[in-house]
Design a protein around this motif. Structure first.
Motif, PDB file in Angstrom:
ATOM      1  N   MET A 193       0.841  -1.195   0.000  1.00 21.13           N
ATOM      2  CA  MET A 193       0.000   0.000   0.000  1.00 21.13           C
ATOM      3  C   MET A 193       0.880   1.249   0.000  1.00 21.13           C
ATOM      4  O   MET A 193       1.769   1.398   0.839  1.00 21.13           O
ATOM      5  CB  MET A 193      -0.924   0.013   1.233  1.00 21.13           C
TER       6      MET A 193
ATOM      7  N   THR B 231       1.863   5.176   0.564  1.00 19.38           N
ATOM      8  CA  THR B 231       1.556   6.073   1.670  1.00 19.38           C
ATOM      9  C   THR B 231       1.945   7.507   1.338  1.00 19.38           C
ATOM     10  O   THR B 231       2.791   7.764   0.481  1.00 19.38           O
ATOM     11  CB  THR B 231       2.292   5.648   2.948  1.00 19.38           C
TER      12      THR B 231
ATOM     13  N   ASN C 173      -8.641   4.658   8.792  1.00 21.24           N
ATOM     14  CA  ASN C 173      -7.733   3.516   8.903  1.00 21.24           C
ATOM     15  C   ASN C 173      -6.800   3.800  10.080  1.00 21.24           C
ATOM     16  O   ASN C 173      -5.760   4.437   9.919  1.00 21.24           O
ATOM     17  CB  ASN C 173      -6.937   3.332   7.613  1.00 21.24           C
TER      18      ASN C 173
ATOM     19  N   GLN D 231      -7.593   5.505   4.615  1.00 21.05           N
ATOM     20  CA  GLN D 231      -7.294   4.680   3.441  1.00 21.05           C
ATOM     21  C   GLN D 231      -8.125   5.181   2.274  1.00 21.05           C
ATOM     22  O   GLN D 231      -9.340   5.362   2.399  1.00 21.05           O
ATOM     23  CB  GLN D 231      -7.606   3.209   3.702  1.00 21.05           C
TER      24      GLN D 231
ATOM     25  N   THR E 231      -4.829   1.094  -3.488  1.00 24.72           N
ATOM     26  CA  THR E 231      -5.091   1.756  -2.214  1.00 24.72           C
ATOM     27  C   THR E 231      -3.898   2.600  -1.778  1.00 24.72           C
ATOM     28  O   THR E 231      -2.745   2.280  -2.062  1.00 24.72           O
ATOM     29  CB  THR E 231      -5.419   0.734  -1.110  1.00 24.72           C
ATOM     30  N   TRP E 232      -4.219   3.689  -1.091  1.00 24.01           N
ATOM     31  CA  TRP E 232      -3.226   4.589  -0.509  1.00 24.01           C
ATOM     32  C   TRP E 232      -3.585   4.807   0.953  1.00 24.01           C
ATOM     33  O   TRP E 232      -4.760   4.843   1.322  1.00 24.01           O
ATOM     34  CB  TRP E 232      -3.237   5.937  -1.219  1.00 24.01           C
ATOM     35  N   LYS E 233      -2.550   4.978   1.776  1.00 21.83           N
ATOM     36  CA  LYS E 233      -2.758   5.333   3.173  1.00 21.83           C
ATOM     37  C   LYS E 233      -2.234   6.753   3.377  1.00 21.83           C
ATOM     38  O   LYS E 233      -1.118   7.077   2.968  1.00 21.83           O
ATOM     39  CB  LYS E 233      -2.038   4.366   4.100  1.00 21.83           C
TER      40      LYS E 233
END
Length: 396
Positions: free
Chosen positions: A1, A3, A114, A119, A127-129
């Protein structure tokens, strides 16, 4: 994922300006998601001219080096007033190429909490955090249609934001509903494209914003009466241009002055182009029904209209629940008033780390947030807020 520190949803004037300011903070990883200037390019009619003055049409960067004048010098494209839509969108794309060259054009499908952060799920499933999220997704989901038109198919009635090319109505009979800039300019463009147009407005008369030469061009007087964004009447303009002052006023006064500052009106330069257009004021549409491939309108004066299409220049009503990427679980945690999020001085909502810019911020900061001119204040404030929170939390 993947970030990042801050994810910005939306790449219009507010999203791009906020990114430019936040990226000036060393060590802060800021990502912008969305097609740059897409609302302006895809949901406003070709041939449109901006009502805002040039001074209120700049995007914002910390050094104020990416202005319309800088764009003119770099591109060779002449900046004129009123500013043509195509020139403004080109300027916005140039701003993006300078300030956010690594913009991610994919849309965000979902924003969720998240842990201590968020998220983001993109349209292709990636997906990105992010530690913080800024929603600068514009007003397209807020397009409002009066109830009597909602049952009609889009071929018979549609909101003005659904069209970037009005030439499809050439030779057609069109009723335009509304009395603001969008209604009046759409009517002028339709007429110039060969449509038979009538504007139907509930207001008792059409307001025209005439720029008085003495008040607007004699600088000592102009500076006294009008702030550079030129939003609101003389005097009120200065209050609107100071959102921190506006938001400290009693709510009842904010509501009253806010409505006054953005009353439906047309730019004075548009008036001659509307001269050939029939404008009927003081009239409401009581019902609208499909009849043999056309629309029959019943009006409040007991007369009827039969038209090929109804163009709804009926404005926008903010309700952040209309953003498709905000699901019920996160919406339940956001304190709202009539669809608007309640924001603190850093444009942060009741969900820590979740910020809103643009029109959704108008309840908290006043009508300037509905205009491009508000991008500078909003970008500076959200940057101060984020950096302040990160500092107080030990950069966590």
């Amino acid at each position: 994922m993947a970030t990042c520190d801050v994810a910005i949803v939306g790449a219009g004037p507010y999203g791009l300006s906020a990114a430019a300011h936040l990226r000036a903070a060393k060590g802060l990883d800021v990502r912008v998601f969305g097609e740059p200037m897409s609302f302006w390019e895809n949901h406003m009619p070709k041939g449109m001219l901006l009502r805002s003055p040039l001074a209120g049409s700049h995007l914002s960067d910390p050094s104020r080096s990416l202005t319309l004048q800088a764009y003119q010098k770099a591109s060779g494209n002449q900046i004129t007033a009123p500013l043509p839509l195509h020139r403004f969108t080109d300027y916005g794309r140039w701003f993006q190429s300078q300030a956010v060259p690594d913009l991610e054009p994919r849309k965000v499908d979902r924003v969720e909490k998240n842990g201590a952060g968020f998220q983001l799920t993109l349209e292709d499933g990636e997906t990105w955090k992010a530690r913080r999220v800024i929603i600068a997704a514009g007003i397209m989901p807020f397009a409002w249609q009066p109830p009597m038109f909602k049952s009609l198919p889009s071929v018979l009635a549609s909101h003005a934001c659904m069209h970037c090319d009005l030439s499809r109505f050439a030779g057609k009979k069109v009723a335009v509903i509304g009395a603001g800039q969008s209604a009046l300019e759409s009517a002028a463009l339709l007429n110039e494209l060969g449509a038979e147009v009538e504007v139907l407005a509930r207001a008792p008369f059409v307001r025209w914003l005439w720029r008085q030469k003495w008040f607007h061009t004699f600088q000592p007087v102009a500076r006294l009466l009008y702030a550079p964004p030129d939003v609101g009447q003389a005097g009120l303009s200065h209050l609107v241009a100071r959102p921190n002052l506006f938001r400290r006023m009693p709510r009842s006064l904010q509501n009253r002055l806010g409505k006054r500052a953005i009353r439906p009106a047309g730019a004075g330069w548009l008036n001659p182009r509307c001269a050939p257009v029939r404008i009927k004021t003081g009239t409401a549409v009581i019902s609208a029904s499909p009849v043999c491939g056309r629309v029959k309108l019943r009006l409040s004066d007991a007369t009827d209209r039969n038209v090929d299409h109804v163009l709804l220049a009926t404005g926008y009503r903010v309700d952040i629940a209309s953003y498709p990427f905000l699901r019920e679980r996160i919406l339940e945690s956001i304190r709202r008033v009539d669809g608007y999020p309640q924001l603190d001085s850093g444009f942060e909502s009741s969900v820590p780390g979740l910020h809103f810019l643009g029109a959704p911020a108008a309840w908290s900061f006043g009508p300037l947030m509905r205009f491009v001119a508000g991008a500078e204040f909003a970008s500076q404030a959200v940057t101060r807020g984020i950096l302040g929170k990160m500092s107080s939390n030990g950069n966590s």
